[in-house]
Design a protein around this motif. Structure first.
Motif, PDB file in Angstrom:
ATOM      1  N   PRO A 170      48.587  39.848  41.202  1.00  0.00           N
ATOM      2  CA  PRO A 170      47.340  39.165  40.872  1.00  0.00           C
ATOM      3  C   PRO A 170      46.125  39.949  41.358  1.00  0.00           C
ATOM      4  CG  PRO A 170      48.480  38.027  42.655  1.00  0.00           C
ATOM      5  CD  PRO A 170      49.379  39.119  42.187  1.00  0.00           C
ATOM      6  N   ASN A 171      45.033  39.813  40.611  1.00  0.00           N
ATOM      7  CA  ASN A 171      43.748  40.423  40.941  1.00  0.00           C
ATOM      8  C   ASN A 171      43.834  41.933  41.143  1.00  0.00           C
ATOM      9  OD1 ASN A 171      40.941  40.248  41.343  1.00  0.00           O
ATOM     10  ND2 ASN A 171      41.232  40.419  43.526  1.00  0.00           N
ATOM     11  N   LYS A 172      44.555  42.594  40.279  1.00  0.00           N
ATOM     12  CA  LYS A 172      44.634  44.054  40.315  1.00  0.00           C
ATOM     13  C   LYS A 172      44.207  44.609  38.962  1.00  0.00           C
ATOM     14  CE  LYS A 172      46.412  44.455  44.402  1.00  0.00           C
ATOM     15  NZ  LYS A 172      45.586  44.817  45.494  1.00  0.00           N
ATOM     16  N   LYS A 173      43.608  45.786  38.989  1.00  0.00           N
ATOM     17  CA  LYS A 173      43.173  46.443  37.759  1.00  0.00           C
ATOM     18  C   LYS A 173      44.244  47.442  37.344  1.00  0.00           C
ATOM     19  CE  LYS A 173      38.799  47.035  37.150  1.00  0.00           C
ATOM     20  NZ  LYS A 173      37.415  47.512  37.166  1.00  0.00           N
ATOM     21  N   TYR A 174      44.672  47.347  36.088  1.00  0.00           N
ATOM     22  CA  TYR A 174      45.690  48.236  35.541  1.00  0.00           C
ATOM     23  C   TYR A 174      45.111  48.964  34.334  1.00  0.00           C
ATOM     24  CZ  TYR A 174      49.076  45.710  38.410  1.00  0.00           C
ATOM     25  OH  TYR A 174      49.753  45.169  39.450  1.00  0.00           O
ATOM     26  N   TYR A 175      45.566  50.210  34.133  1.00  0.00           N
ATOM     27  CA  TYR A 175      45.125  51.032  33.012  1.00  0.00           C
ATOM     28  C   TYR A 175      46.350  51.319  32.134  1.00  0.00           C
ATOM     29  CZ  TYR A 175      41.212  51.703  36.162  1.00  0.00           C
ATOM     30  OH  TYR A 175      40.154  51.498  37.009  1.00  0.00           O
ATOM     31  N   PHE A 176      46.232  50.986  30.843  1.00  0.00           N
ATOM     32  CA  PHE A 176      47.343  51.174  29.918  1.00  0.00           C
ATOM     33  C   PHE A 176      46.904  52.035  28.740  1.00  0.00           C
ATOM     34  CE2 PHE A 176      48.170  47.049  31.897  1.00  0.00           C
ATOM     35  CZ  PHE A 176      49.497  47.180  32.256  1.00  0.00           C
ATOM     36  N   PHE A 177      47.851  52.770  28.197  1.00  0.00           N
ATOM     37  CA  PHE A 177      47.650  53.425  26.914  1.00  0.00           C
ATOM     38  C   PHE A 177      48.974  53.342  26.155  1.00  0.00           C
ATOM     39  CE2 PHE A 177      49.044  56.887  29.622  1.00  0.00           C
ATOM     40  CZ  PHE A 177      49.981  57.544  28.836  1.00  0.00           C
ATOM     41  N   THR A 198      41.788  48.906  29.946  1.00  0.00           N
ATOM     42  CA  THR A 198      41.743  48.407  31.309  1.00  0.00           C
ATOM     43  C   THR A 198      41.958  46.902  31.294  1.00  0.00           C
ATOM     44  OG1 THR A 198      40.151  50.124  31.870  1.00  0.00           O
ATOM     45  CG2 THR A 198      40.341  48.279  33.399  1.00  0.00           C
ATOM     46  N   ILE A 199      42.871  46.441  32.124  1.00  0.00           N
ATOM     47  CA  ILE A 199      43.160  45.005  32.225  1.00  0.00           C
ATOM     48  C   ILE A 199      43.141  44.618  33.697  1.00  0.00           C
ATOM     49  CG2 ILE A 199      44.913  43.221  31.864  1.00  0.00           C
ATOM     50  CD1 ILE A 199      45.829  44.825  29.431  1.00  0.00           C
ATOM     51  N   CYS A 200      42.413  43.553  33.996  1.00  0.00           N
ATOM     52  CA  CYS A 200      42.393  42.996  35.347  1.00  0.00           C
ATOM     53  C   CYS A 200      43.184  41.699  35.299  1.00  0.00           C
ATOM     54  CB  CYS A 200      40.960  42.753  35.807  1.00  0.00           C
ATOM     55  SG  CYS A 200      40.847  42.285  37.538  1.00  0.00           S
ATOM     56  N   THR A 201      44.242  41.610  36.109  1.00  0.00           N
ATOM     57  CA  THR A 201      45.077  40.411  36.090  1.00  0.00           C
ATOM     58  C   THR A 201      44.338  39.235  36.706  1.00  0.00           C
ATOM     59  OG1 THR A 201      46.097  41.099  38.172  1.00  0.00           O
ATOM     60  CG2 THR A 201      47.260  41.671  36.144  1.00  0.00           C
ATOM     61  N   LEU A 202      44.765  38.031  36.342  1.00  0.00           N
ATOM     62  CA  LEU A 202      44.142  36.814  36.858  1.00  0.00           C
ATOM     63  C   LEU A 202      44.412  36.668  38.347  1.00  0.00           C
ATOM     64  CD1 LEU A 202      44.935  34.264  34.012  1.00  0.00           C
ATOM     65  CD2 LEU A 202      42.767  35.391  34.509  1.00  0.00           C
ATOM     66  N   PRO A 203      43.555  35.926  39.043  1.00  0.00           N
ATOM     67  CA  PRO A 203      43.796  35.701  40.466  1.00  0.00           C
ATOM     68  C   PRO A 203      44.890  34.661  40.663  1.00  0.00           C
ATOM     69  CG  PRO A 203      41.879  34.472  39.775  1.00  0.00           C
ATOM     70  CD  PRO A 203      42.321  35.293  38.591  1.00  0.00           C
ATOM     71  N   GLU A 204      45.304  34.525  41.911  1.00  0.00           N
ATOM     72  CA  GLU A 204      46.233  33.455  42.245  1.00  0.00           C
ATOM     73  C   GLU A 204      45.541  32.109  42.072  1.00  0.00           C
ATOM     74  OE1 GLU A 204      47.158  34.265  46.303  1.00  0.00           O
ATOM     75  OE2 GLU A 204      48.791  35.601  45.782  1.00  0.00           O
ATOM     76  N   ILE A 205      46.332  31.084  41.925  1.00  0.00           N
ATOM     77  CA  ILE A 205      45.810  29.722  41.924  1.00  0.00           C
ATOM     78  C   ILE A 205      45.760  29.279  43.383  1.00  0.00           C
ATOM     79  CG2 ILE A 205      46.278  27.344  41.205  1.00  0.00           C
ATOM     80  CD1 ILE A 205      47.776  28.556  38.801  1.00  0.00           C
ATOM     81  N   PRO A 206      44.669  28.647  43.830  1.00  0.00           N
ATOM     82  CA  PRO A 206      44.664  28.180  45.225  1.00  0.00           C
ATOM     83  C   PRO A 206      45.809  27.198  45.434  1.00  0.00           C
ATOM     84  CG  PRO A 206      42.774  27.304  44.012  1.00  0.00           C
ATOM     85  CD  PRO A 206      43.471  28.262  43.113  1.00  0.00           C
ATOM     86  N   THR A 207      46.474  27.293  46.588  1.00  0.00           N
ATOM     87  CA  THR A 207      47.581  26.379  46.839  1.00  0.00           C
ATOM     88  C   THR A 207      47.075  24.964  47.086  1.00  0.00           C
ATOM     89  OG1 THR A 207      47.588  26.967  49.172  1.00  0.00           O
ATOM     90  CG2 THR A 207      49.100  28.161  47.741  1.00  0.00           C
TER      91      THR A 207
END
Length: 168
Positions: free
Chosen positions: A10-17, A34-43
């Protein structure tokens, strides 16, 4: 064609081709996406203290790296829309300027580095009518504060402030 990529954090930036391969050879690579994954859901988020004009909240998260900012929103009665009342990095938040004897709905979500939220949690709070009444929220009483000449002992989950007014 679609491909599902699992195991991303979660909350990391990834680069794809993308590059196509077959018996004849390889294609040129696509532009980098470039894709930034969604953050965690608060517990969860707890109501620590409720007074007639403010509330202290504590947000619970699984990991400190799975999000960038906390966002607290409430419903505006005039416009009937959710409005931000806090956006920041603190996990202990004071919501000031509330009205006595009123019910507030608070929504908590975590934002990723791009400002995109994950899932949300909703809690309702009713402020007391008495301005001198201070209520504890959903956190159980876990505190013991002892003051002596030798030292101060503090045990518990979370203490926002404590001070000695007078000692003989």
């Amino acid at each position: 064609n679609k491909a599902k990529i699992e195991g991303l954090n979660p909350n990391k930036k990834y680069y794809f081709f993308v590059q196509q391969m077959n018996l004849r050879g390889k294609s040129l690579t696509s532009r980098i996406k470039t894709i930034c994954t969604l953050p965690e859901i608060p517990t969860d988020f707890d109501i620590i203290t409720i007074s007639s004009n403010y509330v202290w909240l504590r947000v619970r998260v699984i990991s400190i790296e799975g999000w960038a900012r906390v966002r607290i929103r409430t419903m505006s009665k005039r416009t009937n829309e959710w409005r931000n009342i806090y956006v920041g990095k603190s996990l202990v938040i004071q919501i000031p300027n509330l009205r006595p004897n009123k019910t507030y709905d608070f929504v908590c979500d975590l934002l990723n580095t791009e400002g995109i939220p994950g899932g949300s949690i909703l809690k309702s709070v009713r402020t007391p009518n008495d301005p001198f009444l201070l209520k504890t929220g959903t956190i159980p009483n876990l505190f013991r504060i002892c003051c002596s000449e030798l030292s101060d002992v503090v045990e518990g989950d979370l203490i926002l402030f404590a001070y000695m007014k007078y000692m003989e």
